[in-house]
Enzyme design. Structure first.
Site, PDB file in Angstrom:
ATOM      1  N   GLU C  29      33.956  43.340  56.015  1.00  0.00           N
ATOM      2  CA  GLU C  29      35.036  44.309  56.174  1.00  0.00           C
ATOM      3  C   GLU C  29      34.452  45.669  56.552  1.00  0.00           C
ATOM      4  O   GLU C  29      33.561  46.177  55.858  1.00  0.00           O
ATOM      5  CB  GLU C  29      35.823  44.426  54.858  1.00  0.00           C
ATOM      6  N   LEU C  58      40.620  40.836  55.628  1.00  0.00           N
ATOM      7  CA  LEU C  58      40.318  41.203  54.248  1.00  0.00           C
ATOM      8  C   LEU C  58      40.315  39.957  53.358  1.00  0.00           C
ATOM      9  O   LEU C  58      41.284  39.683  52.642  1.00  0.00           O
ATOM     10  CB  LEU C  58      41.355  42.215  53.757  1.00  0.00           C
ATOM     11  N   SER C  59      39.223  39.214  53.419  1.00  0.00           N
ATOM     12  CA  SER C  59      39.142  37.997  52.615  1.00  0.00           C
ATOM     13  C   SER C  59      37.680  37.668  52.377  1.00  0.00           C
ATOM     14  O   SER C  59      36.975  37.237  53.292  1.00  0.00           O
ATOM     15  CB  SER C  59      39.826  36.838  53.338  1.00  0.00           C
ATOM     16  N   GLU C  60      37.245  37.883  51.173  1.00  0.00           N
ATOM     17  CA  GLU C  60      35.844  37.606  50.859  1.00  0.00           C
ATOM     18  C   GLU C  60      35.559  36.116  50.922  1.00  0.00           C
ATOM     19  O   GLU C  60      34.469  35.697  51.316  1.00  0.00           O
ATOM     20  CB  GLU C  60      35.489  38.168  49.488  1.00  0.00           C
ATOM     21  N   GLN C  82      31.845  44.239  50.526  1.00  0.00           N
ATOM     22  CA  GLN C  82      31.880  45.713  50.490  1.00  0.00           C
ATOM     23  C   GLN C  82      31.428  46.304  49.156  1.00  0.00           C
ATOM     24  O   GLN C  82      30.694  47.286  49.117  1.00  0.00           O
ATOM     25  CB  GLN C  82      33.295  46.164  50.825  1.00  0.00           C
ATOM     26  N   ASP C  85      31.860  43.937  43.189  1.00  0.00           N
ATOM     27  CA  ASP C  85      33.043  43.708  42.358  1.00  0.00           C
ATOM     28  C   ASP C  85      34.101  42.886  43.088  1.00  0.00           C
ATOM     29  O   ASP C  85      34.989  42.317  42.457  1.00  0.00           O
ATOM     30  CB  ASP C  85      33.653  45.045  41.955  1.00  0.00           C
ATOM     31  N   ILE C  87      33.427  40.330  45.083  1.00  0.00           N
ATOM     32  CA  ILE C  87      32.826  39.073  45.536  1.00  0.00           C
ATOM     33  C   ILE C  87      33.516  37.856  44.926  1.00  0.00           C
ATOM     34  O   ILE C  87      33.360  36.736  45.410  1.00  0.00           O
ATOM     35  CB  ILE C  87      31.308  39.062  45.226  1.00  0.00           C
ATOM     36  N   PRO C  89      36.575  36.523  44.892  1.00  0.00           N
ATOM     37  CA  PRO C  89      37.348  35.570  45.706  1.00  0.00           C
ATOM     38  C   PRO C  89      36.428  34.602  46.457  1.00  0.00           C
ATOM     39  O   PRO C  89      36.857  33.519  46.848  1.00  0.00           O
ATOM     40  CB  PRO C  89      38.109  36.478  46.685  1.00  0.00           C
ATOM     41  N   HIS C 129      34.126  49.281  41.009  1.00  0.00           N
ATOM     42  CA  HIS C 129      33.183  49.679  42.064  1.00  0.00           C
ATOM     43  C   HIS C 129      31.839  49.991  41.434  1.00  0.00           C
ATOM     44  O   HIS C 129      31.096  50.835  41.911  1.00  0.00           O
ATOM     45  CB  HIS C 129      33.690  50.911  42.826  1.00  0.00           C
TER      46      HIS C 129
HETATM   47  C1  TPP Z   1      39.199  42.067  47.332  1.00  0.00           C
HETATM   48  C2  TPP Z   1      38.918  43.417  47.904  1.00  0.00           C
HETATM   49  N1  TPP Z   1      38.160  43.521  49.000  1.00  0.00           N
HETATM   50  C3  TPP Z   1      37.877  44.722  49.529  1.00  0.00           C
HETATM   51  C4  TPP Z   1      38.350  45.868  48.962  1.00  0.00           C
HETATM   52  C5  TPP Z   1      38.024  47.246  49.571  1.00  0.00           C
HETATM   53  N2  TPP Z   1      39.241  47.827  50.147  1.00  0.00           N
HETATM   54  C6  TPP Z   1      39.997  48.700  49.462  1.00  0.00           C
HETATM   55  S1  TPP Z   1      41.394  49.094  50.266  1.00  0.00           S
HETATM   56  C7  TPP Z   1      40.997  48.110  51.588  1.00  0.00           C
HETATM   57  C8  TPP Z   1      41.932  48.014  52.752  1.00  0.00           C
HETATM   58  C9  TPP Z   1      43.330  47.664  52.350  1.00  0.00           C
HETATM   59  O1  TPP Z   1      44.168  47.693  53.470  1.00  0.00           O
HETATM   60  P1  TPP Z   1      45.706  47.387  53.346  1.00  0.00           P
HETATM   61  O2  TPP Z   1      45.927  46.185  52.506  1.00  0.00           O
HETATM   62  O3  TPP Z   1      46.261  47.336  54.717  1.00  0.00           O
HETATM   63  O4  TPP Z   1      46.316  48.610  52.531  1.00  0.00           O
HETATM   64  P2  TPP Z   1      46.324  50.138  52.949  1.00  0.00           P
HETATM   65  O5  TPP Z   1      45.062  50.736  52.412  1.00  0.00           O
HETATM   66  O6  TPP Z   1      46.422  50.201  54.424  1.00  0.00           O
HETATM   67  O7  TPP Z   1      47.521  50.715  52.288  1.00  0.00           O
HETATM   68  C10 TPP Z   1      39.775  47.488  51.369  1.00  0.00           C
HETATM   69  C11 TPP Z   1      39.125  46.587  52.326  1.00  0.00           C
HETATM   70  C12 TPP Z   1      39.121  45.713  47.800  1.00  0.00           C
HETATM   71  N3  TPP Z   1      39.622  46.771  47.161  1.00  0.00           N
HETATM   72  N4  TPP Z   1      39.394  44.484  47.299  1.00  0.00           N
END
Ligand code: TPP
Ligand code: TPP
Ligand code: MG
Ligand code: MG
Lengths: 324, 369, 324, 369
Positions: C29, C58-60, C82, C85, C87, C89, C129
């Site tokens: 990601e 967005l899928s580990e 990323q 924490d 990891i 999934p 985190h």
């Molecule tokens: C399982 C997981 N993977 C990665 C992250 C890091 N992360 C935090 S917000 C985000 C993006 C989220 O995007 P979206 O769902 O479109 O929501 P938005 O922030 O646009 O409101 C990521 C990758 C996380 N919090 N949880």
């Protein structure tokens, strides 16, 4: 008192708690009409219906996630994961959510529930139907981890777990699901979570164990007794929070310790027991702390009987600590 | 924007043909005020973060209509499983500014006792479930609560909010799948703001729309202009009515845009051009204000008063909260379990004995996300 | 030689390996245009393009699962998670698939890859985190687990990991991502996986550590030196397979041991170190083995600085083992 | 069965209008033979299990057309990620009966050295990836391989097989989502046999069809009568052509029925009536045989010869394999890593020293699933 198997003990605990509390619900794969692939939920669907005995889609993360949502709302779910080897899709829900909900919300939200799952080898299930995952859960603050080793304890601990306010991972040793049977009272009783049981008193060495390794420890002690060594068998029953007092008391008494587990040795639950003793009671030790465990390899199918710790292998360790 | 997307107010604030809202004039004004309040809070908090007074913040600038339009449909028996980008929803449901601000300071007044980062709110009394960082996990939890509601047949519903990125998560899949089979009363509300940090929607999914994903779970999927508060309200209201009537879940896609950075740690110039500019013109607050003005429900005077009032309210809350001390050391060990077990009691005692409470936070620690 | 940060060291290792081998690809990601939220993949997208630097959904579980499929086919993927924490999934893919593929297929299929992920506290990241998940991986046979503590090691170990035939979980201590900087050679070098490093020689006690705890151990030894006690700092670097020889050699030399880790204590990685010593070298111990670790609670936000082990807390443990 | 489902041979074996297959007569006969071979193997193996000679088995009775129709479209450069219910596919791709049987005995001849349960095959030389028990994990792996193929632009494709239950798994979601975005050359083949152990399809998903789930991922979803080998072939062939042409993935739903128990450990009478009976009449082998007979490609004589030949072949393989010894003890420690690390070498040496090799398997262990 009735003589029943551990499967029946689990089944009766579920039935009794469901009768006593309408909020107790069971969910999982094949737990409904089929009564569970091990029959632990047999007859529950007939008695309690679709809403309280729920056959879910094939998704462990869904099962635990949905159970969390139910528990937050006030139900008391008892999700079943068909084999603990299949719990990993739900590990995020368990470790990130279930274990931390109370803490992160400062007690505003809690999700008491019991995640039941059969674990361990001995049924010729190979790689993915035999593993012992306790150490992954015991390293996770917020979880309670319980492993019964008798039908009596299975019923009493499961009832206590269902009534507890904390999330419990309830690991059922499937190798001893159907034998031996054991005496179980017909009336209401519970077994306290957080307390170990001394299964055999002894003065010469301590064996720590839980689940399906309890009978193996007992058998090894019989062999040791032939040599004149009296072993104490400490069945931990609750792995987290651990009954540290019982552990230290036994080792202080005997001065020697064998740690027994099915799971791979490296960073296994037993390592914590060694570490606690090395930290808090190193002076009482008259010999090294020996660990008998699964080998540090994936669980094999054909060679299962070699992989799994058995009384002879435990006896080797006893020999070592006794003749050190 | 595609044609299957409900719009009620045009971008210039004109009511389109199908403006048959059941909202009263007072409600309309209250909605506008809620949107302005949300932005006032967001703008102040992101500044606080820039000043180093709080550690982290997530703005929702440009997404106020999605929060407020949907927030209108819930009753006190309903349960919400929010994302981190809906502060306005919490205010609408009754969260106080003090509670919001305290969460961002993570001090003793924080309802969560400073255990999580800023913007990870929880409001037990409002049935607003604790937000966690892992994306998507709450979606299936929302379904679980809704399954329980269906069993109890109490006409309550659950709503859960997530982003376009969240639709890729495991528990989007399990959450919608379980709800579809169970016919649970749950609203799955996706704020499609077209970015997941730096990842644009085209790299997130090849689905034509997010709403189209509903079919995979046997439930209706609907789409509204997420910058049009009345359109948002209408799709959510219809879905809520269906849910309460036992007709099951709905997937709702609200088309909007993340105008600001992902969070206080993010620098969007690294990965996108000035696309955000065109969305400035589609500002949901401005649009709704024009609409209200056309209907003679709003004036420059009321605007000035509102702006002043809301900014002052936020500032006062900050003044009250900022001076409070951090949570006490024992709070590190409580709430892990219902009762503190012996090993945690021992760890606490050892800590107090060995160290007292004299430690200072590292001033250099900086959060990158 | 150039002075660079650990982030840069990671970045250069990726760049150099990608230049040397077309099959090395990076996915995760925000790793593409954005260059990673910590900048570890900065500039790679510009140099190697969309096919080799892949921004994923967005899928580990998708990231690791896809990487496994790529590795099976002959690519050499370096997926980034990323934050460690997040990891979980992917834990099913890691523990059920990645770790066992070679074994279960008897070597017919292998999936060498490096799962890079920042871990640990110290950046005010709170609950999700900041965690240190190493023990979940070190209990999983089939994985290699590596934790660098300097820019030099980060680059050398990462290059070695990418060239290795085994799946490597590469845990990057984000607290020391940007400071201190360290000298790193400009030419090709690797650091051998499976070998610990003695960071400070000492005769009175041993501290085991890794990652961001290495500088803490060093600082504590400075304090101890003021009391005239010379500590030996053993930086394990590879946690699995462990350099048991180095561990036993150091403890045999010093006779006293402090185990240091950020992760919660109970069933943490450090417990295994205690257990090994209690099993194989109990006689050399002149004092209990003391563990300094995170408390057994979820990682707190505001009280992070109290939660995380620091030199003073380590010094308490040193005091205890030295004055026992 | 719904109307949007491709059928080429009617249930009575008549060719329907659109029978414009590109298959030669030899190929048609070979397909029939492969189906019969599959059933011969299955029936023999399940008997072996009942006799206690192997520990476990999963029959594919009634699902032979899905295996053989799809198996026709693959080339040797393609990669397969199978489920446990496609033994016929392996035979078609070149797996020997000896290898199949050895896997079920888990002895030294097993290509996987007895490390997994029966039916968890792996054929490295055939690019047939190791099956594991966890449902769904292989789906995203298949996508990963296909992503690599797309990068290499070598016109190869990946196919993965799973059941209706598998569509609920996390990695169905990630697998299809990644493939949709990447436009990877992969065939997602769902054998919708309407049961996941005891869970019927209605409790698995509320989606009208499995094929409909494709839309959520921006790829075509197609449906064929899974008991009609020519229909199966046609949808797979079209999907394969598209994949090789760079047009991306396809979700293929093959409607069939799990006629037997889930596995040798399952007793379907506990949870379903005699629904299976009606599917006996839709037997894919019988149907195709009638079709071939109508086209004069098959006769009673050829049938008798085939049946005899296939049964004999299986029996001979069993005879050869059954007598072989289990894997040696050292195989417990190899292949964990590329090289055996010191701690495993030590564990092996301790094992040999302490115990020799004298242990017997527990005769009472019985597998429930
Ligand atoms: C399982 C997981 N993977 C990665 C992250 C890091 N992360 C935090 S917000 C985000 C993006 C989220 O995007 P979206 O769902 O479109 O929501 P938005 O922030 O646009 O409101 C990521 C990758 C996380 N919090 N949880
Ligand atoms: C993750 C996981 N959960 C549960 C199981 C137990 N299990 C084995 S097969 C099966 C049902 C699979 O059904 P389906 O996908 O429809 O395939 P079919 O058996 O019908 O061919 C279940 C629940 C498993 N193997 N993996
Ligand atoms: Mg977004
Ligand atoms: Mg099925």
């Amino acid at each position: 008192m009735t003589e029943i198997t551990m499967v029946q003990a689990v089944n009766h605990a579920l039935r009794d708690e469901m009768r006593a509390d309408d909020d107790v619900v069971v969910l999982g794969e094949d737990v409904g009409v089929n009564g569970g692939v091990f029959r632990c939920t047999a007859d529950l669907h007939a008695e309690f219906g679709d809403d309280r005995v729920i056959d879910t889609p094939l998704s462990e993360s869904g099962i635990i996630g949905a159970a969390i949502g139910m528990a937050l709302y006030g139900l008391r779910p008892v999700p079943e994961i068909q084999f603990s080897d299949f719990i990993w899709p739900a590990f995020d829900q368990i470790t990130s959510e279930l274990a931390k909900m109370r803490y992160r919300s400062a007690g505003q939200f809690t999700c008491p529930m019991v995640v039941r799952t059969p674990y361990g080898g001995g049924i010729r299930g190979g790689h993915y139907h035999s593993q012992s995952p306790e150490a992954y859960f015991t390293h996770t603050p917020g979880l309670v981890v319980v492993v019964p080793s008798t039908p009596y304890d299975a019923k009493g601990l499961l009832r206590a777990a269902i009534r507890s306010e904390d999330p419990v991972i309830f690991l059922e040793p499937k190798r001893i699901y159907r034998a031996p049977k054991g005496e179980v009272p017909d009336d209401d009783y519970t077994v306290e979570i957080g307390k170990a049981a001394v299964r055999r008193e002894g003065t010469d060495f301590t064996i720590t164990c839980y689940g399906a390794m309890m009978p193996v420890a007992m058998e090894a002690c019989e062999k040791a007794a032939e040599k004149g060594w009296q072993g104490e068998v400490l069945d931990l029953r609750t792995l987290l929070p651990l009954d540290e007092e019982a552990l230290l008391a036994s080792v202080t008494k005997t001065g020697r310790m064998v740690v027994l587990q099915e799971a791979p040795r490296f960073c296994g639950f037993g390592s914590e027991l060694s570490a606690i003793v090395a930290e808090k009671a190193v002076d009482v030790l008259e010999a090294p702390i020996k660990r008998v465990a699964g080998f540090d390899v994936p669980f094999p199918y054909t060679l299962e009987h070699v992989y799994m710790p058995h009384a002879d292998r435990v006896m080797h360790a006893i020999d070592e600590v006794m003749t050190y | 924007m595609t044609s299957d997307m409900l719009q009620i107010i045009s971008e210039s604030g004109k009511a389109l043909a199908d403006d048959d809202t059941d909202l009263t004039e007072d409600q309309l004004v209250a909605m506008y005020e809620a949107m302005v309040r949300t932005r006032a809070l967001d703008e102040r908090m992101i500044k606080l973060q820039r000043q180093g007074r709080i550690g982290f913040y997530v703005p929702s600038t440009g997404e106020e209509a999605a929060q407020v339009g949907s927030g209108m449909v819930f009753e006190s028996k309903d349960w919400l499983y929010p994302s981190y980008r809906v502060p306005g929803l919490f205010l609408m449901m009754g969260a106080s500014l003090d509670d919001m601000v305290a969460n961002c300071y993570g001090n003793e007044a924080d309802l969560c006792l400073g255990r999580q980062m800023p913007v990870h709110y929880a409001f037990g009394k409002l049935n607003i479930v604790s937000i966690s960082s892992p994306i998507g996990t709450h979606i299936i939890q929302a379904t679980g609560t809704a399954m329980a509601m269906r069993m109890k047949q109490n006409n309550a519903l659950t709503a859960t909010y997530f982003g376009d990125g969240g639709t890729s998560s495991n528990d989007f899949h399990s959450g919608l799948n379980f709800a579809g089979v169970d016919k649970s009363p749950v609203l799955f509300i996706c704020s499609n703001n077209q970015w997941a940090i730096s990842v644009p929607i085209e790299k997130q999914t090849a689905s034509k729309t997010i709403a189209a994903k509903a079919e995979a779970y046997g439930m209706p999927g609907v789409r509204a202009d997420g910058n049009d508060v009345l359109a948002v309200y209408q799709v959510c209201k219809q879905a809520a009515d269906r849910a309460r009537a036992g007709e099951g879940p709905t997937l709702i896609e609200l088309m909007t845009y993340r105008r600001g950075p992902h969070s206080s740690s993010d620098d969007p110039t690294r990965y996108r051009g000035n696309q955000a500019d065109e969305w400035m013109e589609r500002d949901p607050i401005l649009r709704f204000r024009k609409y209200l003005e056309r209907r003679d429900l709003w004036s420059q005077a009321s605007e000035d008063a509102l702006q002043q009032r809301e900014k002052a309210a936020v500032n006062e809350a900050i003044k009250r909260i900022e001076k409070l001390p951090p949570p006490t050391l024992d709070t590190m060990f409580t709430d892990v379990y219902a009762k503190v077990p012996p090993h945690l009691r021992a760890q606490y005692e050892e800590l107090v004995e060995n160290e007292g409470t004299g430690h200072e936070a590292d001033p250099d620690a900086a959060f990158p996300l």
